[in-house]
Design an enzyme around this catalytic site. Structure first.
Site, PDB file in Angstrom:
ATOM      1  N   HIS A   1     -19.542 108.032  13.185  1.00 18.75           N
ATOM      2  CA  HIS A   1     -20.855 108.616  12.929  1.00 18.75           C
ATOM      3  C   HIS A   1     -21.378 107.993  11.646  1.00 18.75           C
ATOM      4  O   HIS A   1     -20.732 108.043  10.609  1.00 18.75           O
ATOM      5  CB  HIS A   1     -20.781 110.137  12.784  1.00 18.75           C
ATOM      6  CG  HIS A   1     -22.135 110.732  12.534  1.00 18.75           C
ATOM      7  ND1 HIS A   1     -22.964 111.148  13.547  1.00 18.75           N
ATOM      8  CD2 HIS A   1     -22.829 110.904  11.378  1.00 18.75           C
ATOM      9  CE1 HIS A   1     -24.103 111.578  13.030  1.00 18.75           C
ATOM     10  NE2 HIS A   1     -24.049 111.441  11.712  1.00 18.75           N
ATOM     11  N   CYS A   2     -22.558 107.407  11.720  1.00 21.65           N
ATOM     12  CA  CYS A   2     -23.076 106.661  10.567  1.00 21.65           C
ATOM     13  C   CYS A   2     -24.238 107.429   9.941  1.00 21.65           C
ATOM     14  O   CYS A   2     -25.260 107.657  10.590  1.00 21.65           O
ATOM     15  CB  CYS A   2     -23.543 105.286  11.036  1.00 21.65           C
ATOM     16  SG  CYS A   2     -24.262 104.316   9.718  1.00 21.65           S
TER      17      CYS A   2
END
Ligand code: ZN
Ligand code: ZN
Length: 430
Positions: free
Chosen positions: A186-187
């Site tokens: 997850h960025c």
């Protein structure tokens, strides 16, 4: 000079924090000062502040800010995206008007081509798409992308939130609140999970951002260096300073001091002539361009190794457990391999069942389009002794008494690794 020193320190601090935020959680940095700093900022300092607040105000401050903290840490929000795009925009707005009149036509055209790229790739990475999120409508096809390797992924696990079987290489994201196909990570920079469907856009985002920042630093230097001329010759003695022979630490420190002094004086000269808008932005660009390109290099390494960021930490766990001598590698039974199982009598879409229907074997495991299949099963035992009783799911596909202790990851095949070029094609086309 003082301004230059402050700016260099600020830019270095920003770079260091970004580096720690980018890289600190990677398994490669787990036992290094980078990993320690990351844990310090993300875990230890917040929990210390919470405990301190609990003692001082009975937790009033943290309970008041808990909702905000929860929102920032556990919900999708565009704060970092706004910060990132704001920074790029602000730098462009400051730098370009200051240097534009000095640029040749091809630099102007190249600037107009490079500038929109990070916005474009970020938009593609951030928007939701059917290939990335695992939904009921696309679940069946998403189950057919990758086989379960029986090392990192085993069939038959249902996501407790999505209530769907977890395809191999997928992971549930508590921020996006969905399972993600071939989950990488997850960025927060794109406010989305990166996985199948949008990982390639993220790679282009890193590439275009790195090139844009490096080009910005070059443009600042290009437009200001004629003004600077040979004025830096007065710092020549610092530049040419050589430590006395023998590597006594004091002389090395002097050498380092002279070089940093030269760098500060040089930057200061640029700041005097170009001001913050050109020289300040140029300096920030000079010190930060390696960050996105460094992260891109790490992702190229992951592609070379045939793994995702998520998988790299799983492999690192196996490696640590192997070093402790508690990991055993078993052979998979030939008749449970898909190549033997899905024959004319077992249509490709059928679930895996024994031929006589006496018992189901992993009904959750359809035939995939992936060319490789795992021949191994990896288990870890609590006591470090060879596994005596295995979970039924593993027992059904394992060759009895085939488990042997392994000490190194080299003994284990990664079925998701097709070789660098094929891995790259897989990533760029999916
Ligand atoms: Zn899920
Ligand atoms: Zn996510």
């Amino acid at each position: 000079m003082a301004l230059a020193r402050t700016l260099i320190l600020v830019a270095l601090t920003v770079s260091l924090f970004t580096f720690v935020a980018f890289f600190g959680r990677l398994p490669a940095f787990r036992n290094t000062p980078i990993g320690f700093l990351n844990r310090l900022f993300v875990l230890h300092i917040p929990s210390f502040l919470c405990r301190l607040d609990g003692k001082l105000t009975n937790g009033r401050i943290t309970s008041g800010s808990a909702r905000l903290g929860h929102y920032l840490m556990h919900d999708k929000h565009p704060v970092i995206v706004v910060f990132f795009l704001g920074l790029v925009t602000a730098c462009a707005v400051l730098l370009l008007p200051a240097v534009w009149h000095t640029l040749r036509l091809y630099h102007k055209l190249l600037t107009l081509f490079l500038l929109p790229q990070p916005y474009f790739w970020l938009w593609l990475s951030a928007k939701s798409n059917n290939a990335t999120y695992i939904t009921r409508a696309h679940h069946a096809s998403q189950m057919r992308h990758y086989p379960y390797d029986r090392v990192l992924y085993h069939p038959g696990h249902t996501c407790s939130t999505c209530k769907l079987l977890k395809p191999a290489r997928s992971k549930h994201c508590s921020i996006c609140k969905t399972c993600v196909s071939r989950m990488d990570h997850h960025c927060i920079w794109v406010n989305n999970c990166l996985g199948r469907g949008n990982y390639k856009y993220f790679l282009f985002l890193l590439l275009s951002t790195g090139i844009l920042i490096a080009y910005g630093a070059y443009l600042a230097w290009y437009s200001l260096s004629p003004l600077v001329g040979n004025q830096y010759a007065k710092f020549e003695s610092w530049y040419t300073y050589k430590p006395t022979p023998g590597s006594d630490p004091k002389s090395l420190m002097n050498w380092f001091g002279a070089k940093s002094h030269y760098f500060v004086a040089y930057v200061s000269l640029y700041l005097d002539l170009g001001g913050l808008s050109a020289a300040g932005v140029g300096l920030l660009a000079l010190l930060t361009w390696p960050l996105p390109l460094g992260l891109l290099a790490y992702h190229i390494y992951l592609i070379w190794a045939g793994m995702t960021t998520n998988e790299s930490s799983k492999w690192a766990d196996w490696r640590d457990d192997m070093a402790d001598g508690v990991v055993f590698l078993g052979k998979r039974r030939e008749d449970t391999m898909a190549e033997n199982w899905f024959s004319a009598s077992h249509p490709t879409a059928a679930p895996l069942r024994r031929a006589d229907n006496e018992e189901e074997i992993d009904v959750e495991e359809p035939q995939t389009t992936w060319p490789l299949e795992s021949r191994h099963i990896l288990v870890r035992t609590r006591d470090g002794q060879a596994p005596k009783s295995l979970p039924p799911r593993i027992q059904r596909v394992a060759e009895p008494d085939s488990f042997e202790r392994v000490w190194s990851l080299a003994a284990v095949e990664n079925v998701y690794d097709l070789g660098f070029w094929d891995n790259l094609v897989e990533v760029l086309t999916n």
